[in-house]
Design a protein around this motif. Structure first.
Motif, PDB file in Angstrom:
ATOM      1  N   ALA A  82      -3.244  13.720  -8.086  1.00 48.44           N
ATOM      2  CA  ALA A  82      -2.143  12.756  -7.937  1.00 48.44           C
ATOM      3  C   ALA A  82      -2.388  11.841  -6.735  1.00 48.44           C
ATOM      4  O   ALA A  82      -2.151  10.630  -6.806  1.00 48.44           O
ATOM      5  CB  ALA A  82      -0.813  13.496  -7.785  1.00 48.44           C
ATOM      6  N   ALA A  83      -2.894  12.397  -5.653  1.00 47.06           N
ATOM      7  CA  ALA A  83      -3.188  11.599  -4.460  1.00 47.06           C
ATOM      8  C   ALA A  83      -4.326  10.615  -4.727  1.00 47.06           C
ATOM      9  O   ALA A  83      -4.294   9.474  -4.257  1.00 47.06           O
ATOM     10  CB  ALA A  83      -3.531  12.512  -3.281  1.00 47.06           C
ATOM     11  N   ALA A  84      -5.331  11.036  -5.488  1.00 47.62           N
ATOM     12  CA  ALA A  84      -6.450  10.145  -5.812  1.00 47.62           C
ATOM     13  C   ALA A  84      -5.975   8.970  -6.667  1.00 47.62           C
ATOM     14  O   ALA A  84      -6.338   7.809  -6.419  1.00 47.62           O
ATOM     15  CB  ALA A  84      -7.547  10.918  -6.528  1.00 47.62           C
ATOM     16  N   VAL A  85      -5.160   9.272  -7.673  1.00 49.96           N
ATOM     17  CA  VAL A  85      -4.605   8.201  -8.511  1.00 49.96           C
ATOM     18  C   VAL A  85      -3.744   7.270  -7.655  1.00 49.96           C
ATOM     19  O   VAL A  85      -3.799   6.040  -7.776  1.00 49.96           O
ATOM     20  CB  VAL A  85      -3.789   8.802  -9.680  1.00 49.96           C
ATOM     21  N   ALA A  92      -2.721   2.225  -4.710  1.00 49.83           N
ATOM     22  CA  ALA A  92      -2.326   1.681  -3.409  1.00 49.83           C
ATOM     23  C   ALA A  92      -3.292   0.605  -2.928  1.00 49.83           C
ATOM     24  O   ALA A  92      -2.866  -0.459  -2.447  1.00 49.83           O
ATOM     25  CB  ALA A  92      -2.229   2.800  -2.379  1.00 49.83           C
ATOM     26  N   PHE A  93      -4.601   0.854  -3.053  1.00 52.61           N
ATOM     27  CA  PHE A  93      -5.568  -0.154  -2.614  1.00 52.61           C
ATOM     28  C   PHE A  93      -5.495  -1.412  -3.479  1.00 52.61           C
ATOM     29  O   PHE A  93      -5.575  -2.527  -2.973  1.00 52.61           O
ATOM     30  CB  PHE A  93      -6.987   0.424  -2.590  1.00 52.61           C
ATOM     31  N   ALA A  94      -5.319  -1.227  -4.784  1.00 55.48           N
ATOM     32  CA  ALA A  94      -5.199  -2.393  -5.669  1.00 55.48           C
ATOM     33  C   ALA A  94      -3.945  -3.201  -5.337  1.00 55.48           C
ATOM     34  O   ALA A  94      -3.987  -4.436  -5.251  1.00 55.48           O
ATOM     35  CB  ALA A  94      -5.168  -1.934  -7.127  1.00 55.48           C
ATOM     36  N   ALA A 145       3.231   5.668  -7.207  1.00 60.17           N
ATOM     37  CA  ALA A 145       2.184   6.083  -8.153  1.00 60.17           C
ATOM     38  C   ALA A 145       1.897   7.579  -7.989  1.00 60.17           C
ATOM     39  O   ALA A 145       1.682   8.287  -8.979  1.00 60.17           O
ATOM     40  CB  ALA A 145       0.911   5.260  -7.935  1.00 60.17           C
ATOM     41  N   GLY A 146       1.916   8.045  -6.746  1.00 60.77           N
ATOM     42  CA  GLY A 146       1.725   9.478  -6.510  1.00 60.77           C
ATOM     43  C   GLY A 146       2.846  10.299  -7.101  1.00 60.77           C
ATOM     44  O   GLY A 146       2.612  11.360  -7.693  1.00 60.77           O
ATOM     45  N   PHE A 148       0.832  -1.206   0.000  1.00 57.54           N
ATOM     46  CA  PHE A 148       0.000   0.000   0.000  1.00 57.54           C
ATOM     47  C   PHE A 148       0.864   1.251   0.000  1.00 57.54           C
ATOM     48  O   PHE A 148       0.693   2.152  -0.827  1.00 57.54           O
ATOM     49  CB  PHE A 148      -0.935  -0.004   1.214  1.00 57.54           C
ATOM     50  N   LEU A 149       1.818   1.325   0.937  1.00 59.25           N
ATOM     51  CA  LEU A 149       2.653   2.528   1.033  1.00 59.25           C
ATOM     52  C   LEU A 149       3.551   2.701  -0.184  1.00 59.25           C
ATOM     53  O   LEU A 149       3.736   3.824  -0.681  1.00 59.25           O
ATOM     54  CB  LEU A 149       3.495   2.477   2.306  1.00 59.25           C
TER      55      LEU A 149
END
Length: 177
Positions: free
Chosen positions: A74-77, A82-84, A55-56, A48-49
């Motif tokens: 950027a945080a939303a992407v 991260a969840f995936a 990705a961010g 996740f991290l």
């Protein structure tokens, strides 16, 4: 490089450090009940991290995120990635941990195996050496027998008094041509 990119890279680096710790020694710590028996594995947290950070950072650089709106995108992407990634890491770590394996062979599994004398087995109390197959692998063991057995004699294991020694009997040749 934008400040948001640096922050995301630091978060990704922390994720990598946690992943290295989880893979190399995470079982030692059992941090806060996390781990194989808990709700979330240490590997999932690291995934996740790591995905959040990298990705961010990638998205922030592609968007040249210098405004709060672009940093939010950027945080939303990063959160989606991260969840995936955390879900995949959790599934893979559980699959690896719960993978069925064969039982560890014991000396009881030696009894009844066929093999061949490697080093002459003297009659009575002396030891020679035999090679048998256990779990598909060749295993060399010390061997005793009531009668002398020269090297190359096919044998049958009748007893396994210890993990490294067996009592054997000669078997008739198989007659292979």
């Amino acid at each position: 490089m934008a400040t948001a990119t640096v922050v995301f890279l630091v978060i990704g680096g922390v994720g990598l450090a946690i992943l290295a710790f989880a893979l190399l020694g995470g079982e030692i710590a059992h941090i806060g009940g996390l781990g194989g028996d808990g709700l979330v594995s240490l590997e999932a947290i690291a995934g996740f991290l790591g995905a959040l950070g990298f990705a961010g950072a990638i998205t922030a650089e592609l968007l040249d995120a210098r405004t709060p709106a672009l940093v939010s995108i950027a945080a939303a992407v990063a959160l989606v990635a991260a969840f995936a990634t955390a879900w995949l890491a959790l599934r893979f770590s559980r699959a690896a941990r719960d993978m069925p394996t064969d039982a560890t062979p014991t000396r009881q599994h030696l009894v009844g195996t066929l093999g061949v004398v490697v080093t002459r087995v003297p009659a009575g109390g002396g030891f020679g050496e035999v090679r048998v197959r256990l779990g598909g692998q060749p295993v060399k063991l010390y061997a005793r027998a009531d009668q002398a057995l020269p090297a190359g004699t096919p044998i049958f294991v009748v007893e396994a008094p210890t993990d490294t020694s067996v009592v054997v009997e000669a078997t008739p040749p198989t007659g292979k041509a």
